[in-house]
Design an enzyme around this catalytic site. Structure first.
Site, PDB file in Angstrom:
ATOM      1  N   ASN A  28       0.860  -1.194   0.000  1.00  0.00           N
ATOM      2  CA  ASN A  28       0.000   0.000   0.000  1.00  0.00           C
ATOM      3  C   ASN A  28       0.886   1.231   0.000  1.00  0.00           C
ATOM      4  OD1 ASN A  28      -2.341   1.688   0.257  1.00  0.00           O
ATOM      5  ND2 ASN A  28      -1.892   1.851   2.415  1.00  0.00           N
ATOM      6  N   GLU A  29       0.988   1.913   1.130  1.00  0.00           N
ATOM      7  CA  GLU A  29       1.849   3.104   1.156  1.00  0.00           C
ATOM      8  C   GLU A  29       3.226   2.705   1.662  1.00  0.00           C
ATOM      9  OE1 GLU A  29      -0.296   5.990   3.462  1.00  0.00           O
ATOM     10  OE2 GLU A  29      -1.262   6.811   1.686  1.00  0.00           O
TER      11      GLU A  29
HETATM   12  O1  AHR Z   1      -7.658   6.370   3.347  1.00  0.00           O
HETATM   13  C1  AHR Z   1      -7.174   6.354   4.648  1.00  0.00           C
HETATM   14  C2  AHR Z   1      -5.707   5.998   4.701  1.00  0.00           C
HETATM   15  O2  AHR Z   1      -4.949   6.961   4.047  1.00  0.00           O
HETATM   16  C3  AHR Z   1      -5.328   4.733   3.998  1.00  0.00           C
HETATM   17  O3  AHR Z   1      -5.518   3.636   4.787  1.00  0.00           O
HETATM   18  C4  AHR Z   1      -3.880   4.930   3.708  1.00  0.00           C
HETATM   19  O4  AHR Z   1      -3.454   4.235   2.572  1.00  0.00           O
HETATM   20  C5  AHR Z   1      -3.731   6.409   3.605  1.00  0.00           C
HETATM   21  O5  AHR Z   1      -2.722   6.879   4.413  1.00  0.00           O
END
Ligand code: AHR
Length: 656
Positions: A374-375
């Site tokens: 993800n991030e």
């Molecule tokens: O959308 C909320 C959060 O924002 C998500 O979980 C993450 O990927 C981002 O930091």
């Protein structure tokens, strides 16, 4: 004399340039890019009570007693206290699935001697004349008696009742269910189970579902929420997140294999948003995985969206524990990705394809893409991503992978990853931006100079965030939505670069949120789309399949005079669609010349969202306070005279 001539000349030039400022041109016969069917999609994460307590229609909280506090959400009701009448038992052999159950000792119980009450998720939303199905897993070695079931309101008035007599007494687990109606609508009902009889009975998976779920599926999803998603006609659905994929640590990461198969064997874990924000702590937030990967795929299919699962890449959230699995031991993670493709697409003879068929979907789900991480960021990510990419592409060369560019749309981390991913020829680079309205207005040109070939962009999470004086649902105001509409003209204009985009997060329970703004808000009975929702809907429902140039002079329309515009053609319906945002407080008129247009239809439609109140929101009481309104309009020859109201977003649609 010379002075007078100069003044006249300047006045003429000013008039001429004002007139030029009011003329835009669309080159209808000069498409510059294809718009991918996936262009506008949705991002689902279990945040803000999006799954349990949200779209997953289960009304009982902590149905299998697996919360950290096993009786959270439950109250044991005893007229005369008997030690050990209700016990939580843990069976180690089920440690990886569903270890706990409840053991109840009845001593000639009757009436209201002994019972259990479940409070639901901020209460249970129940509706008059709707049927509710109570079900339970039980085990008894001799007949114990019966369970009297009732739904009650805050005053303990009974809204509906029934009883269930466990039928089998062979010391094995059995599931039994019974249905009954509610005679009233109540947003905060509770479930009572009163015991009648004698002996010992074990109970697990105590559940209550409404019958009016999406497609009336037993144990299914909340129909009003799915309908809001279906109305968006999304090109894809990204799931299950978001940070939830990464987990606080690796033990809490999302593991899809633990979310498929029988619901009673899905291993409940804490939801990372339970503790993430101390100011919005949500101690009762867990993941039952009743909404698991099979259900996500099914949802995608139901609403015509391409499924886009995001998998953990061997790294936990780098803001939290930043735990890593050593690159040399990453095989199980990679295997999860390969097995997921088999689960979605494999033959019913394969291990995972067989499970899909057993769960009720022998046909493949036709999964074409997946996100790895993800991030995540840094060289650790690139190292792990390369291992995943090789393994997946070796086996499935046409499969597309989404790669993370970190948490921010600029800065060292972004620059490093963007460079590395482009060197790797990434299919799709996932960019995230939670920024101010001003950022969105001033970034409508962000993609104008991105390379047109090689890696494409997935604007995977974005939302306009007003300052912190706006709290909760008030953050979803018109200013935020209008700035997103302006920015999205830039995404659309650059469809040669941007293949996919999704607002985030998607859902929020008004009494259980941790993060705002969000696209859709709800309570236990009602839901509504925010102004941002309607902006998304206008883009997605007016997607077209070819971008055509719309210009002011020779420039794209991206903020001059506070106007933003993009234009597309739908070659299937043979229509031109022009989107225009007026971000100023002035009414203005623009003449849009349609160059290269064949004959135009006599009339088209004009759909407008407008408010001079930048704080305007929608709400449960007034769900469409700010929603699109459609009216007919007539072009003048090959010109659209666009009269743009202050602070408005207009979509012109005309047959060619
Ligand atoms: O959308 C909320 C959060 O924002 C998500 O979980 C993450 O990927 C981002 O930091």
């Amino acid at each position: 004399m010379i002075r007078k001539t100069t003044i006249l000349l300047l006045a003429f030039l000013a008039l001429f340039s004002a007139a030029a400022q009011n003329k835009m041109t669309v080159q209808v016969n000069k498409p510059i890019a294809d718009i991918q069917p996936t262009m506008w999609g949705i991002f689902f994460e279990d945040i803000n009570l999006a799954a349990d307590g949200g779209i997953y229609a289960e009304l009982v909280k902590n149905r299998s007693f697996e919360f950290t506090k096993p009786l959270m959400g439950w109250k044991v009701q005893q007229k005369n206290f008997v030690e050990g009448a209700v016990q939580v038992v843990n069976r180690p052999e089920k440690e990886d699935t569903n270890p706990r159950y409840l053991q109840v000792l009845l001593q000639k119980a009757s009436g209201h001697d002994l019972g259990l009450t479940n409070e639901g998720f901020r209460g249970m939303g129940v509706k008059k004349d709707i049927t509710y199905t109570f079900s339970v897993l039980y085990r008894q070695s001799s007949p114990t008696g019966k369970l009297n079931i009732e739904l009650v309101n805050a005053q303990n008035e009974v809204l509906g009742s029934t009883s269930l007599t466990p039928e089998v007494a062979d010391n094995q687990w059995h599931k039994q269910s019974v249905s009954f109606k509610s005679n009233a609508t109540d947003p905060k009902a509770k479930l009572n189970i009163w015991f009648e009889g004698d002996g010992k009975i074990d109970l697990d998976m105590i559940s209550l579902f409404p019958s009016d779920t999406w497609k009336n599926r037993p144990g299914g999803l909340r129909a009003d929420l799915v309908q809001l998603l279906a109305d968006l006609k999304p090109g894809f659905i990204r799931f299950p997140g978001g940070c939830i994929v990464e987990g606080f640590d690796l033990a809490q990461r999302y593991q899809w294999k633990k979310t498929v198969g029988a619901v009673e064997d899905r291993h409940l874990i804490i939801n990372r948003w339970n503790t993430e924000f101390s100011s919005r702590s949500t101690p009762d937030y867990f993941q039952s995985f009743g909404l698991g990967f099979f259900e996500y795929f099914q949802l995608a299919e139901d609403i015509g969206a391409e499924p886009l699962p995001i998998l953990n890449c061997g790294m936990a959230c780098q803001f939290n524990s930043a735990e890593l699995v050593p690159a040399g031991q990453i095989d199980p993670y990679v295997q999860d990705a390969l097995d997921l493709i088999e689960f979605a697409n494999g033959s019913t003879d394969s291990k995972w394809g067989k499970l899909r068929a057993e769960m009720g979907h022998p046909a493949p789900f036709n999964l074409k893409m997946m996100g790895v991480g993800n991030e995540n960021w840094g060289p650790q990510y690139v190292e792990r991503l390369k291992i995943f990419t090789k393994a997946i592409k070796d086996k499935y060369p046409d499969f597309k992978l989404v790669n993370s560019s970190g948490t921010d749309p600029s800065g060292d981390r972004f620059d490093y990853l963007n460079g590395e991913l482009r060197k790797m020829n990434a299919d799709l680079i996932d960019e995230h931006y939670y920024r101010s309205p001003e950022w969105f207005f001033s970034n409508a040109r962000r993609y104008d100079n991105y390379p047109r070939t090689a890696s494409k962009v997935f604007a995977g999470e974005y939302a306009s965030h007003c300052d912190n004086s706006f709290v909760g649902a008030a953050r979803n105001n018109w200013k935020a939505a209008l700035s997103e509409a302006a920015f999205m003209t830039g995404l659309e204009r650059n469809a040669a670069v941007v293949s996919m985009a999704s607002y985030a997060p998607l859902f929020a329970h008004l009494e259980g949120w941790q993060w705002a703004p969000d696209l859709i808000w709800y309570d236990n009975l009602h839901s509504y789309g925010t102004p941002s929702y309607y902006v998304q809907k206008l883009y997605s429902n007016n997607k077209g399949n070819k971008v055509v140039p719309i210009t002011l002079g020779k420039d794209v329309v991206a903020g001059q005079d506070s106007i933003y515009a993009s234009a597309v053609i739908d070659t299937k319906t043979k229509e031109l669609i022009v989107k225009i945002v007026n971000a100023s407080g002035n009414k203005t008129t623009k003449e849009i010349q349609l160059e290269g247009a064949p004959k135009l239809a006599k009339a088209g439609t004009l759909t407008v969202m407008q408010s001079c109140d930048m704080k305007q929101v929608n709400s449960i009481e007034n769900p469409a306070a700010l929603a699109p309104k459609t009216q007919p309009f007539a072009p003048k020859g090959k010109m659209i005279k666009a009269e743009l109201a202050p602070y408005s977003f207009a979509v012109y649609r005309i047959g060619l």
